[in-house]
Design a protein around this motif. Sequence first.
Motif, PDB file in Angstrom:
ATOM      1  N   PRO A 151       6.650   3.044  -0.306  1.00 39.87           N
ATOM      2  CA  PRO A 151       5.415   1.192  -0.073  1.00 39.87           C
ATOM      3  C   PRO A 151       5.663   0.666   1.175  1.00 39.87           C
ATOM      4  CG  PRO A 151       6.755   1.492  -1.656  1.00 39.87           C
ATOM      5  CD  PRO A 151       6.786   2.997  -1.319  1.00 39.87           C
ATOM      6  N   ILE A 152       4.166  -0.116   1.232  1.00 42.30           N
ATOM      7  CA  ILE A 152       4.294  -0.653   2.656  1.00 42.30           C
ATOM      8  C   ILE A 152       3.769  -2.314   2.679  1.00 42.30           C
ATOM      9  CG2 ILE A 152       4.456  -0.540   5.299  1.00 42.30           C
ATOM     10  CD1 ILE A 152       6.085   0.905   4.478  1.00 42.30           C
ATOM     11  N   ALA A 153       4.995  -3.575   2.440  1.00 44.34           N
ATOM     12  CA  ALA A 153       3.694  -4.514   2.093  1.00 44.34           C
ATOM     13  C   ALA A 153       3.966  -5.358   3.228  1.00 44.34           C
ATOM     14  CB  ALA A 153       4.980  -5.452   1.266  1.00 44.34           C
ATOM     15  N   LYS A 154       3.248  -5.880   3.559  1.00 42.83           N
ATOM     16  CA  LYS A 154       2.575  -6.249   4.476  1.00 42.83           C
ATOM     17  C   LYS A 154       1.530  -8.352   4.135  1.00 42.83           C
ATOM     18  CE  LYS A 154       1.240  -6.696   9.333  1.00 42.83           C
ATOM     19  NZ  LYS A 154       0.052  -7.374   9.384  1.00 42.83           N
ATOM     20  N   TRP A 155       2.373  -9.255   4.925  1.00 38.28           N
ATOM     21  CA  TRP A 155       1.006 -10.593   4.192  1.00 38.28           C
ATOM     22  C   TRP A 155      -0.725 -10.097   4.971  1.00 38.28           C
ATOM     23  CZ3 TRP A 155       2.186 -14.395   1.414  1.00 38.28           C
ATOM     24  CH2 TRP A 155       3.672 -14.074   0.700  1.00 38.28           C
ATOM     25  N   HIS A 156      -0.822 -10.776   4.469  1.00 33.73           N
ATOM     26  CA  HIS A 156      -2.747 -10.761   4.876  1.00 33.73           C
ATOM     27  C   HIS A 156      -2.986 -12.224   4.824  1.00 33.73           C
ATOM     28  CE1 HIS A 156      -3.019  -6.567   5.644  1.00 33.73           C
ATOM     29  NE2 HIS A 156      -2.223  -5.891   5.152  1.00 33.73           N
ATOM     30  N   SER A 167      -2.271   2.155   8.888  1.00 34.29           N
ATOM     31  CA  SER A 167      -1.569   2.744   9.565  1.00 34.29           C
ATOM     32  C   SER A 167      -0.204   2.550   9.399  1.00 34.29           C
ATOM     33  CB  SER A 167      -1.744   2.442  11.461  1.00 34.29           C
ATOM     34  OG  SER A 167      -3.617   2.208  12.236  1.00 34.29           O
ATOM     35  N   LEU A 168       0.807   1.351   9.605  1.00 41.07           N
ATOM     36  CA  LEU A 168       1.851   2.072   8.730  1.00 41.07           C
ATOM     37  C   LEU A 168       1.748   3.065   7.758  1.00 41.07           C
ATOM     38  CD1 LEU A 168       3.002  -1.929   9.370  1.00 41.07           C
ATOM     39  CD2 LEU A 168       3.698   0.567  10.753  1.00 41.07           C
ATOM     40  N   MET A 169       0.934   2.767   6.686  1.00 45.58           N
ATOM     41  CA  MET A 169       0.666   3.434   5.390  1.00 45.58           C
ATOM     42  C   MET A 169       0.674   4.772   5.829  1.00 45.58           C
ATOM     43  SD  MET A 169      -2.293   3.079   2.016  1.00 45.58           S
ATOM     44  CE  MET A 169      -2.624   4.159   3.180  1.00 45.58           C
ATOM     45  N   GLU A 219      -2.067   3.682  -4.236  1.00 42.53           N
ATOM     46  CA  GLU A 219      -1.446   2.781  -4.856  1.00 42.53           C
ATOM     47  C   GLU A 219      -1.798   1.223  -4.337  1.00 42.53           C
ATOM     48  OE1 GLU A 219       2.662   3.465  -6.196  1.00 42.53           O
ATOM     49  OE2 GLU A 219       1.460   5.324  -7.686  1.00 42.53           O
ATOM     50  N   VAL A 220      -2.072   0.486  -4.661  1.00 45.83           N
ATOM     51  CA  VAL A 220      -2.217  -1.578  -4.469  1.00 45.83           C
ATOM     52  C   VAL A 220      -2.133  -1.637  -5.409  1.00 45.83           C
ATOM     53  CG1 VAL A 220      -4.243  -2.599  -3.254  1.00 45.83           C
ATOM     54  CG2 VAL A 220      -5.185  -0.226  -2.901  1.00 45.83           C
ATOM     55  N   LEU A 233       0.828  -0.692   0.244  1.00 43.92           N
ATOM     56  CA  LEU A 233       0.142  -0.249  -0.383  1.00 43.92           C
ATOM     57  C   LEU A 233       1.274   1.277   0.186  1.00 43.92           C
ATOM     58  CD1 LEU A 233      -2.677  -0.953   2.595  1.00 43.92           C
ATOM     59  CD2 LEU A 233      -3.190  -1.279  -0.054  1.00 43.92           C
ATOM     60  N   LYS A 234       0.719   2.219  -0.459  1.00 40.26           N
ATOM     61  CA  LYS A 234       0.775   3.592  -0.636  1.00 40.26           C
ATOM     62  C   LYS A 234       0.102   4.340  -0.837  1.00 40.26           C
ATOM     63  CE  LYS A 234       3.992   4.741  -4.427  1.00 40.26           C
ATOM     64  NZ  LYS A 234       4.942   5.363  -5.232  1.00 40.26           N
ATOM     65  N   PHE A 235       0.472   5.838  -0.300  1.00 48.81           N
ATOM     66  CA  PHE A 235      -0.660   6.933  -0.330  1.00 48.81           C
ATOM     67  C   PHE A 235      -0.294   8.199  -0.833  1.00 48.81           C
ATOM     68  CE2 PHE A 235      -3.046  10.057   1.967  1.00 48.81           C
ATOM     69  CZ  PHE A 235      -4.142  10.273   1.342  1.00 48.81           C
TER      70      PHE A 235
END
Length: 423
Positions: free
Chosen positions: A414-419, A405-407, A304-305, A294-296
């Motif tokens: 860009p902040i990447a995370k597993w879901h 919150s991290l984004m 951006e997703v 995610l990036k804002f």
Amino acid sequence: MVTLVDFPAPVEPLSAAGELKMPFSDTIKYCILGISITLLLLALGILAWQAFRCCTQKHTAYTQQDTVNSEPLYSAGRSTTARHYSGSPSTKVVDVGMEVCRLSRCLSQASFPSSESILADGDMGEQANIRKVDGSIRFSVYYDRLQSLLVVTVLEAEGLLEQSQIRSLQPFVKLRLMWAGSNSGEVESSTDEEGEGMPPVMWTVLQEWQTRIVKGTCNPLFGDQFSCVLCEDKELHHINLRMEVRDFDKFSRHTVLGEVRVPIGHLNISYPLELQEDLQTPQKDLVGEVLLSLKFLPTSQRLEVGLLKVRTVLTDIRSDAAMYARISVQCNQCKLRYQKTSAVARCMMTVFNEVVMFSLPEVPLEQCKILVSVYETITTMKSAKRLIGQLTVGKEKSLEDKHWSLMMRSVRQPIAKWHGLFI
């Protein structure tokens, strides 16, 4: 001595001015006069209509404002204009029965937070609002060891609860044969999105079935039978039968009335075994993991997703199986147009590395939700697709996802995370 003499004024210029005439015929003069009168009447009519419309809209706005302010659910999210409005109080006659029904709906939705409706897209949209879980389902299970054949028969459902007073109930049963493939590896906590108590086991759907729809009854009789060939490597104690009783909706927003989970390995099904189980509150199963980025961008108000990787459990590897994702964003109860990724050949770890961009409304983001739906499709077959799972990331008024919150703390990065991917 000077004598003043008055001379008469010249008569010829005045007579010439009196004889001056317009170089038009009488017909043209009358046409111009008629057009002028018509335009005047039209302008007066438009002015009268605008005045009437302004008065009507002003009265309607005040009436709607008084009506909306009387709703208890609106008090937390109304606008500043409505909050500071100091108009004269209005008097309304409210039907007590309708008020009690509305309040019971609000209380029932708060009692089941884990079963709130997941906004699905278009053809696979499903509504999971649960008022009260009531009723039971009767079915039979049989496993033929000679043919390695599992036979499930849905007999009937009893005591279902009416969900609407407008239309009658149209129940049907959706069956999924779930196999425990492996444990979750990349997701930090599988309980973040679906509540506490979710086991870190990744499931896969072996088979999906659906019974016929029985209209206008709370005690439907089905009698539908389904069979599935289970190989030797699919051990029975790793297989669960999940049956959801749903209320049919013509717009594919089926309401889940309740579910039943049956561990096949704990039953002696060498002969036809008939069971009757009470419906329980629906829960979600972990069927995969998604690496989401995610990036804002606050200046251009864009989000951006990025869909990077998808990890699922495969039982049979098919060369014509592909996977794609459908990403939609909803901000401040305004749903933006969804976007699709390209179809990629499915494997244990499917790599996409695709980024889609959404233009957000230029208002404070009080509520924003990102819904990612992953589908499986067969390239050799037309209109053959199956929903693998869904995940939701976003910000609510009282709850904010950790990834969101991290984004917001790292804008333009860009902040990447597993879901977890659930179904």
